[in-house]
Design an enzyme around this catalytic site. Structure first.
Site, PDB file in Angstrom:
ATOM      1  N   HIS A  65     -16.540  -5.421   4.435  1.00 48.83           N
ATOM      2  CA  HIS A  65     -15.669  -5.380   3.259  1.00 48.83           C
ATOM      3  C   HIS A  65     -16.040  -6.425   2.220  1.00 48.83           C
ATOM      4  CE1 HIS A  65     -13.638  -2.414   5.518  1.00 48.83           C
ATOM      5  NE2 HIS A  65     -13.338  -3.257   6.464  1.00 48.83           N
ATOM      6  N   GLU A 122      -3.852   7.629   7.581  1.00 41.25           N
ATOM      7  CA  GLU A 122      -4.590   8.491   6.644  1.00 41.25           C
ATOM      8  C   GLU A 122      -5.625   9.291   7.411  1.00 41.25           C
ATOM      9  OE1 GLU A 122      -6.456   6.059   3.694  1.00 41.25           O
ATOM     10  OE2 GLU A 122      -4.585   5.713   2.609  1.00 41.25           O
ATOM     11  N   ARG A 154      -6.978  -7.653 -11.391  1.00 39.85           N
ATOM     12  CA  ARG A 154      -7.686  -8.858 -11.857  1.00 39.85           C
ATOM     13  C   ARG A 154      -9.014  -8.451 -12.477  1.00 39.85           C
ATOM     14  NH1 ARG A 154      -8.794  -8.376  -6.246  1.00 39.85           N
ATOM     15  NH2 ARG A 154     -11.006  -7.926  -5.988  1.00 39.85           N
ATOM     16  N   LYS A 213       0.815  -1.216   0.000  1.00 40.87           N
ATOM     17  CA  LYS A 213       0.000   0.000   0.000  1.00 40.87           C
ATOM     18  C   LYS A 213       0.846   1.262   0.000  1.00 40.87           C
ATOM     19  CE  LYS A 213      -4.560  -0.442   1.785  1.00 40.87           C
ATOM     20  NZ  LYS A 213      -5.023  -1.633   2.451  1.00 40.87           N
TER      21      LYS A 213
HETATM   22  C1  MV4 Z   1     -10.727   4.312   4.303  1.00 36.74           C
HETATM   23  C2  MV4 Z   1     -11.956   4.707   4.858  1.00 36.74           C
HETATM   24  C3  MV4 Z   1     -12.048   5.975   5.356  1.00 36.74           C
HETATM   25  N1  MV4 Z   1     -10.985   6.794   5.322  1.00 36.74           N
HETATM   26  N2  MV4 Z   1      -9.697   5.173   4.292  1.00 36.74           N
HETATM   27  C4  MV4 Z   1     -11.903  -0.234   3.556  1.00 36.74           C
HETATM   28  C5  MV4 Z   1     -11.269  -1.223   2.666  1.00 36.74           C
HETATM   29  C6  MV4 Z   1      -9.942  -0.704   2.357  1.00 36.74           C
HETATM   30  N3  MV4 Z   1      -9.622  -0.985   0.995  1.00 36.74           N
HETATM   31  C7  MV4 Z   1     -10.027   0.745   2.625  1.00 36.74           C
HETATM   32  N4  MV4 Z   1     -11.237   0.978   3.350  1.00 36.74           N
HETATM   33  C8  MV4 Z   1     -11.550   2.194   3.838  1.00 36.74           C
HETATM   34  N5  MV4 Z   1     -10.544   3.092   3.813  1.00 36.74           N
HETATM   35  C9  MV4 Z   1      -9.828   6.382   4.801  1.00 36.74           C
HETATM   36  N6  MV4 Z   1      -8.793   7.197   4.793  1.00 36.74           N
HETATM   37  C10 MV4 Z   1     -13.012   3.808   4.859  1.00 36.74           C
HETATM   38  C11 MV4 Z   1     -12.807   2.544   4.358  1.00 36.74           C
HETATM   39  C12 MV4 Z   1     -13.954   1.676   4.417  1.00 36.74           C
HETATM   40  C13 MV4 Z   1     -14.590   1.210   3.250  1.00 36.74           C
HETATM   41  C14 MV4 Z   1     -14.133   1.533   1.991  1.00 36.74           C
HETATM   42  C15 MV4 Z   1     -14.765   1.065   0.863  1.00 36.74           C
HETATM   43  C16 MV4 Z   1     -15.893   0.279   0.996  1.00 36.74           C
HETATM   44  C17 MV4 Z   1     -16.364  -0.068   2.234  1.00 36.74           C
HETATM   45  C18 MV4 Z   1     -15.726   0.389   3.378  1.00 36.74           C
HETATM   46  C19 MV4 Z   1     -16.223   0.044   4.615  1.00 36.74           C
HETATM   47  C20 MV4 Z   1     -15.580   0.500   5.731  1.00 36.74           C
HETATM   48  C21 MV4 Z   1     -14.453   1.293   5.627  1.00 36.74           C
END
Ligand code: MV4
Length: 635
Positions: free
Chosen positions: A239, A204, A296, A120
């Site tokens: 997720h 973040e 993918r 990441k």
């Molecule tokens: C975040 C966020 C809020 N702020 N980053 C969840 C999966 C991972 N790929 C990154 N995710 C998140 N990152 C910041 N800076 C909230 C999430 C997140 C989320 C993102 C996409 C779809 C569903 C989610 C459910 C909870 C949290």
């Protein structure tokens, strides 16, 4: 310009995606090779392939994850190319490299592109250079507390800690204020170390309830890359995506273009080839921020196919052969709206634990314009606890979002699954929810509306039992077989000469038992009941309930076990035993945590009581159905 000859393709996957890939391969005139585990020898993807090769045992690590055997299977079957699908080996750069070294074509991106996105923090550094917008944050090598403290102070709380080696939401921690930082950092580091073997973190700015909007990109081997519009995948649970749609509701053409161009820059920066997805978080003000890139073909690619009319698997094969992209950016279509739902074998009322069992009844919606079903199972198939429990994807297209939504609701209404719990009714509640109809989408959707999406089990009313009793009698097999269905001599109900026939039956459904007295001449609509062996499936609202005649002999055996013992809901590994012998617990209390398929599941007390024996320990591997502990139920 065919650089590569591909006439036979091996699909290194199972289930719906294997079937979907083979469908296109056949349409292109290719020979298809399936690989399978022992328990999948008769699975649908095997039945639909031209050639099938057994890889080994049921566990993915003994079959679908054995790269060497898959490469050997390709060579022995004459395949020139391997499609990895999603999951399993699809994002394993070493496997991609081994495939190429064996002189075969990997139907995915170059190994170097996968590696560029695997970390990441390294990905963020690359993306910053390519001028792709990032969530403000700290992703440096220095992992000391003081460094994070200074960085987080500058970002402003709340902040989100993420594992550098993580993905898909694993190992994230929200930190609300500076005084929580030290503890959260230490805890997240430990978790990252144990989950990924790498304790490094990044921080973040935390965005509250963002939207998940992702861009489908496609690059050829000649340095050209397109974006094929976006998908909104905000409706997720832990997720796990539940509903996906394209285009993202309310996204302006300017924002689409800005996100699309950023995604193309991301792909070009890492030398990407083939189908990829760049995930962004979108905030309320239209700010978008790079999250990760999935190297993918994704589960939700059909919604993109529906609005563009393109076949992404066909494109993957043509691009691997060396063909250039067939269209330019301004010719990428965007027609109407598409919505997809994932039908899972799982138990929404039981904490969404994966379900398994035989699909005694499995009926998919009818085919028709704007309707698509991608599935990997058929009636009679066994859903095993070893793999992802997704049964099918239902995809509806419409001129408008509302038309697609109504069409998908109709499709869900035509779907019947018996023998295995599913999220069918849950999906219907999501699609029917006014907030979904209004496109009020963000990642907090399910949590916010859970009271309506997961209503408490209702006490089944008299009208339900009436319908069930009438349906059971009407579909009794011995009754159907007689020449004259009106003959009184073969009837099993309480027919009386010259009087209303009043029957009495004891029925069981959803753990409820009911003595039903009813007029045996009641007629039920055929669309509301479905009979399979001794079980009648009765539609009640959006739910289908399984109803059986109560059999006291069968229940004499089953009841003490159900009340006194708790068994493993699936094959897995015990990661925590939360109780001790003699401990009193309330109904619903978590007793044991089981890990299966990288997910943790709590085994909970079905009733209040006292733990009288524990038959498992942390670290044990347990089989589905094995008794984990005994309880004395509190009267
Ligand atoms: C975040 C966020 C809020 N702020 N980053 C969840 C999966 C991972 N790929 C990154 N995710 C998140 N990152 C910041 N800076 C909230 C999430 C997140 C989320 C993102 C996409 C779809 C569903 C989610 C459910 C909870 C949290």
């Amino acid at each position: 310009m065919n650089l590569e000859v591909i006439s036979t393709v091996l699909v290194a996957n199972r289930g719906e995606i294997a079937c979907r890939i083979m469908r296109t391969a056949k349409a292109l005139g290719l020979t298809t090779v399936a690989v399978h585990s022992d328990i999948d020898r008769n699975a649908r993807h095997v039945r639909e392939a031209d050639i099938a090769v057994n890889l080994g045992g049921a566990k993915a690590s003994d079959s679908y994850l054995l790269g060497d055997r898959i490469i050997a299977a390709a060579q022995s079957s004459g395949a020139q190319a391997i499609h990895p699908g999603y999951g399993f080996l699809s994002e394993n750069a070493d496997f991609a490299r081994q495939v190429e070294q064996a002189g075969l074509v990997f139907l995915g991106p170059p190994a170097t592109a996968m590696e560029a996105m695997a970390s990441k923090s390294a990905a963020k550094t690359l993306m910053a250079k390519a001028r792709v917008p990032l969530v403000p944050g700290y992703h440096g090598e220095d992992q000391r507390l003081e460094t994070f403290r200074a960085a987080c102070m500058q970002l402003g709380y709340p902040v989100l800690l993420k594992a550098t080696a993580g993905g898909g939401g694993k190992g994230m921690k929200v930190v609300e204020s500076a005084d929580e930082l030290a503890e959260a950092l230490a805890s997240a580091q430990r978790e990252a170390q144990s989950s990924f073997g790498d304790g490094r973190l990044l921080a973040e700015k935390y965005l509250a309830t963002p939207r998940h909007v992702e861009i489908q990109v496609f690059a050829d081997r000649h340095g050209h890359c397109l974006y094929l519009n976006e998908r909104d995948c905000s409706i997720q649970r832990r997720h796990q995506k539940v509903v996906e749609e394209a285009p993202a509701p309310g996204l302006s053409a300017e924002l689409r273009r800005a996100m699309g161009e950023a995604a193309v820059q991301a792909a070009l920066a890492i030398g990407y080839v083939g189908a990829g997805t760049v995930e962004f978080l979108l905030d309320e003000r239209g700010g978008f921020f790079f999250m990760e890139m999935n190297t993918r073909l994704q589960v939700e690619h059909p919604v993109t196919e529906a609005i563009t009319g393109l076949d992404l698997v066909a494109w993957q094969i043509r691009i691997a052969r060396g063909d250039p992209l067939p269209i330019t950016q301004q010719h990428v279509p965007l027609n109407g709206h598409a919505i997809e739902v994932r039908l899972y074998a799982e138990d929404p009322e039981g904490g969404f634990l994966p379900a398994s069992g035989r699909l005694l009844v499995y009926r998919e919606p009818c085919a028709g314009p704007g309707r698509r079903v991608d599935s990997g199972v058929a009636q009679g198939d066994e859903v095993s606890p070893f793999y992802d429990p997704m049964l099918a994807k239902l995809i509806a297209w419409g001129e408008s979002r509302e038309e697609a939504r109504q069409r998908l609701l109709a499709m869900l209404g035509e779907t019947i699954v018996g023998g295995c719990k599913t999220n069918l009714a849950f999906l219907q509640r999501v699609l029917a929810h006014p907030a979904f109809a209004q496109a009020e989408l963000d990642t907090g959707f399910i949590e916010r509306h859970k009271a309506q999406l997961l209503p408490p089990a209702e006490v089944l009313p008299e009208a339900f039992w009436q319908r069930a009793a009438a349906g059971l009698l009407a579909t009794d097999a011995d009754r159907q077989r007689v020449d004259d269905p009106r003959s009184p001599w073969t009837r099993r109900d309480s027919w009386r000469c010259g009087l209303p026939g009043v029957a009495r039956m004891t029925l069981v459904s959803a753990g409820q038992r009911q003595v039903v007295r009813f007029d045996a001449t009641t007629v039920v609509a055929e669309t509301s009941v479905f009979r399979a062996a001794d079980t009648l499936y009765v539609r009640w609202g959006v739910d289908w309930h399984a109803v059986c005649r109560f059999d006291p002999m069968a229940n004499a055996d089953a009841l003490p076990l159900a009340a006194g013992g708790l068994s493993a809901p699936m094959n897995g590994c015990i990661v925590r035993v939360l109780i001790e012998v003699g401990q009193a617990v309330e109904a619903g209390a978590a007793l044991v945590v089981l890990e299966a398929m990288k997910m943790e599941h709590s085994v909970r007390a079905s009733e209040a009581g006292t733990v009288s024996a524990i038959h498992c320990a942390e670290g044990d591997r347990v089989d589905e159905g094995s008794v984990l502990l005994a309880m004395e139920v509190r009267p």
